[in-house]
Design a protein around this motif. Structure first.
Motif, PDB file in Angstrom:
ATOM      1  N   MET A 146       0.826  -1.186   0.000  1.00 17.42           N
ATOM      2  CA  MET A 146       0.000   0.000   0.000  1.00 17.42           C
ATOM      3  C   MET A 146       0.873   1.253   0.000  1.00 17.42           C
ATOM      4  O   MET A 146       1.901   1.303   0.644  1.00 17.42           O
ATOM      5  N   GLU A 147       0.406   2.218  -0.717  1.00 17.75           N
ATOM      6  CA  GLU A 147       1.096   3.494  -0.796  1.00 17.75           C
ATOM      7  C   GLU A 147       0.157   4.588  -0.291  1.00 17.75           C
ATOM      8  O   GLU A 147      -1.050   4.530  -0.516  1.00 17.75           O
ATOM      9  N   ILE A 148       0.720   5.579   0.388  1.00 13.35           N
ATOM     10  CA  ILE A 148      -0.092   6.699   0.869  1.00 13.35           C
ATOM     11  C   ILE A 148       0.134   7.879  -0.061  1.00 13.35           C
ATOM     12  O   ILE A 148       1.266   8.335  -0.236  1.00 13.35           O
ATOM     13  N   LEU A 149      -0.956   8.350  -0.653  1.00 11.27           N
ATOM     14  CA  LEU A 149      -0.928   9.523  -1.516  1.00 11.27           C
ATOM     15  C   LEU A 149      -1.605  10.657  -0.755  1.00 11.27           C
ATOM     16  O   LEU A 149      -2.583  10.430  -0.045  1.00 11.27           O
ATOM     17  N   GLU A 150      -1.090  11.865  -0.909  1.00 11.36           N
ATOM     18  CA  GLU A 150      -1.668  12.993  -0.183  1.00 11.36           C
ATOM     19  C   GLU A 150      -1.763  14.201  -1.108  1.00 11.36           C
ATOM     20  O   GLU A 150      -0.813  14.509  -1.833  1.00 11.36           O
ATOM     21  N   TYR A 151      -2.923  14.833  -1.076  1.00 15.55           N
ATOM     22  CA  TYR A 151      -3.191  16.013  -1.895  1.00 15.55           C
ATOM     23  C   TYR A 151      -3.730  17.102  -0.975  1.00 15.55           C
ATOM     24  O   TYR A 151      -4.609  16.837  -0.162  1.00 15.55           O
ATOM     25  N   THR A 152      -3.209  18.314  -1.114  1.00 13.54           N
ATOM     26  CA  THR A 152      -3.573  19.414  -0.220  1.00 13.54           C
ATOM     27  C   THR A 152      -3.952  20.636  -1.041  1.00 13.54           C
ATOM     28  O   THR A 152      -3.335  20.908  -2.082  1.00 13.54           O
ATOM     29  N   ILE A 153      -4.961  21.360  -0.555  1.00 14.68           N
ATOM     30  CA  ILE A 153      -5.357  22.617  -1.193  1.00 14.68           C
ATOM     31  C   ILE A 153      -5.818  23.587  -0.117  1.00 14.68           C
ATOM     32  O   ILE A 153      -6.423  23.176   0.881  1.00 14.68           O
ATOM     33  N   GLN A 154      -5.488  24.854  -0.312  1.00 14.78           N
ATOM     34  CA  GLN A 154      -5.938  25.918   0.598  1.00 14.78           C
ATOM     35  C   GLN A 154      -7.216  26.513   0.015  1.00 14.78           C
ATOM     36  O   GLN A 154      -7.263  26.842  -1.174  1.00 14.78           O
ATOM     37  N   ILE A 155      -8.243  26.644   0.844  1.00 21.23           N
ATOM     38  CA  ILE A 155      -9.544  27.136   0.401  1.00 21.23           C
ATOM     39  C   ILE A 155      -9.937  28.340   1.257  1.00 21.23           C
ATOM     40  O   ILE A 155      -9.887  28.273   2.484  1.00 21.23           O
ATOM     41  N   ASN A 156     -10.337  29.410   0.591  1.00 19.73           N
ATOM     42  CA  ASN A 156     -10.741  30.631   1.291  1.00 19.73           C
ATOM     43  C   ASN A 156     -12.214  30.517   1.687  1.00 19.73           C
ATOM     44  O   ASN A 156     -13.081  31.197   1.127  1.00 19.73           O
ATOM     45  N   ALA A 157     -12.476  29.620   2.611  1.00 20.20           N
ATOM     46  CA  ALA A 157     -13.828  29.391   3.140  1.00 20.20           C
ATOM     47  C   ALA A 157     -13.676  28.650   4.466  1.00 20.20           C
ATOM     48  O   ALA A 157     -12.646  28.030   4.727  1.00 20.20           O
ATOM     49  N   SER A 158     -14.707  28.736   5.290  1.00 22.20           N
ATOM     50  CA  SER A 158     -14.656  28.080   6.605  1.00 22.20           C
ATOM     51  C   SER A 158     -14.672  26.557   6.461  1.00 22.20           C
ATOM     52  O   SER A 158     -15.163  26.025   5.457  1.00 22.20           O
ATOM     53  N   PRO A 159     -14.155  25.848   7.464  1.00 21.68           N
ATOM     54  CA  PRO A 159     -14.238  24.380   7.432  1.00 21.68           C
ATOM     55  C   PRO A 159     -15.683  23.888   7.284  1.00 21.68           C
ATOM     56  O   PRO A 159     -15.932  22.899   6.591  1.00 21.68           O
ATOM     57  N   GLU A 160     -16.620  24.586   7.907  1.00 22.20           N
ATOM     58  CA  GLU A 160     -18.027  24.179   7.818  1.00 22.20           C
ATOM     59  C   GLU A 160     -18.531  24.265   6.380  1.00 22.20           C
ATOM     60  O   GLU A 160     -19.248  23.380   5.904  1.00 22.20           O
ATOM     61  N   LYS A 161     -18.130  25.313   5.686  1.00 19.14           N
ATOM     62  CA  LYS A 161     -18.546  25.482   4.284  1.00 19.14           C
ATOM     63  C   LYS A 161     -17.914  24.406   3.405  1.00 19.14           C
ATOM     64  O   LYS A 161     -18.575  23.811   2.551  1.00 19.14           O
ATOM     65  N   VAL A 162     -16.621  24.141   3.603  1.00 19.03           N
ATOM     66  CA  VAL A 162     -15.924  23.115   2.822  1.00 19.03           C
ATOM     67  C   VAL A 162     -16.562  21.749   3.088  1.00 19.03           C
ATOM     68  O   VAL A 162     -16.792  20.966   2.161  1.00 19.03           O
ATOM     69  N   TRP A 163     -16.874  21.469   4.339  1.00 21.93           N
ATOM     70  CA  TRP A 163     -17.515  20.208   4.721  1.00 21.93           C
ATOM     71  C   TRP A 163     -18.837  20.028   3.977  1.00 21.93           C
ATOM     72  O   TRP A 163     -19.129  18.960   3.435  1.00 21.93           O
ATOM     73  N   THR A 164     -19.626  21.095   3.940  1.00 20.33           N
ATOM     74  CA  THR A 164     -20.916  21.039   3.249  1.00 20.33           C
ATOM     75  C   THR A 164     -20.718  20.761   1.759  1.00 20.33           C
ATOM     76  O   THR A 164     -21.426  19.942   1.174  1.00 20.33           O
ATOM     77  N   VAL A 165     -19.733  21.419   1.159  1.00 21.14           N
ATOM     78  CA  VAL A 165     -19.454  21.180  -0.262  1.00 21.14           C
ATOM     79  C   VAL A 165     -19.061  19.720  -0.493  1.00 21.14           C
ATOM     80  O   VAL A 165     -19.521  19.083  -1.443  1.00 21.14           O
ATOM     81  N   LEU A 166     -18.231  19.181   0.390  1.00 15.22           N
ATOM     82  CA  LEU A 166     -17.781  17.794   0.230  1.00 15.22           C
ATOM     83  C   LEU A 166     -18.935  16.796   0.300  1.00 15.22           C
ATOM     84  O   LEU A 166     -18.993  15.857  -0.500  1.00 15.22           O
ATOM     85  N   TRP A 167     -19.857  16.963   1.252  1.00 16.26           N
ATOM     86  CA  TRP A 167     -20.780  15.872   1.565  1.00 16.26           C
ATOM     87  C   TRP A 167     -22.252  16.145   1.265  1.00 16.26           C
ATOM     88  O   TRP A 167     -23.077  15.246   1.377  1.00 16.26           O
ATOM     89  N   ASP A 168     -22.607  17.361   0.882  1.00 20.44           N
ATOM     90  CA  ASP A 168     -23.974  17.637   0.446  1.00 20.44           C
ATOM     91  C   ASP A 168     -24.188  16.974  -0.922  1.00 20.44           C
ATOM     92  O   ASP A 168     -23.322  17.050  -1.793  1.00 20.44           O
ATOM     93  N   ASP A 169     -25.331  16.333  -1.115  1.00 23.90           N
ATOM     94  CA  ASP A 169     -25.573  15.565  -2.330  1.00 23.90           C
ATOM     95  C   ASP A 169     -25.336  16.378  -3.605  1.00 23.90           C
ATOM     96  O   ASP A 169     -24.652  15.931  -4.521  1.00 23.90           O
TER      97      ASP A 169
END
Length: 142
Positions: free
Chosen positions: A1-24
């Protein structure tokens, strides 16, 4: 197994990013980077099973290992789905994590994938595009 990691900085609150990720609705938008028409069936509750599909009823299914709202979501991938039929796979501890960290500029989003060599090039090609989609949605949605 290999671990891959991707990172991005987003100009929005964690709550907003969370909603974008998991809202249908927004989930379908950002995951189009992997397959146009992607969607899920299930809930994000810890220990639940979520099925990830393409428009042809193919995809994979996973167990939610961790759901810490606005901080971390981790899946353990269990198998593939072919024409709606679940086919267990021996992927060991193949996991996919989304980690959100509040910063002065908004949110640092880290996607960490533990995967086998066979999927590495797919992820390296698609994940940067997917995270850019998340960024665009979080920064530009009303």
């Amino acid at each position: 197994m290999e671990i891959l990691e991707y990172t991005i900085q987003i100009n929005a609150s964690p709550e907003k990013v969370w909603t974008v990720l998991w809202d249908d609705f927004s989930y379908r938008q950002w995951t189009s980077a992997f397959t146009e028409g992607s969607f899920y069936i299930g809930t994000w509750e810890q220990d639940s099973i979520v099925k990830f599909f393409d428009p042809n009823n193919n995809g994979m299914y996973s167990r939610v290992l961790k759901n810490d709202p606005s901080k971390e979501m981790t899946f353990l991938h269990l198998g593939e789905i072919f024409d709606g039929v679940e086919v267990p796979q021996d992927w060991g501890d193949a996991t996919e994590s989304y980690i959100l960290e509040e910063t002065e500029e908004g949110t640092k989003l880290v996607a960490r994938i533990k995967t086998s060599e066979e999927f590495k090039s797919f992820f390296e090609d698609k994940f940067p595009v997917a995270l850019q989609n998340v960024k665009n949605l979080a920064e530009n949605q009303l």
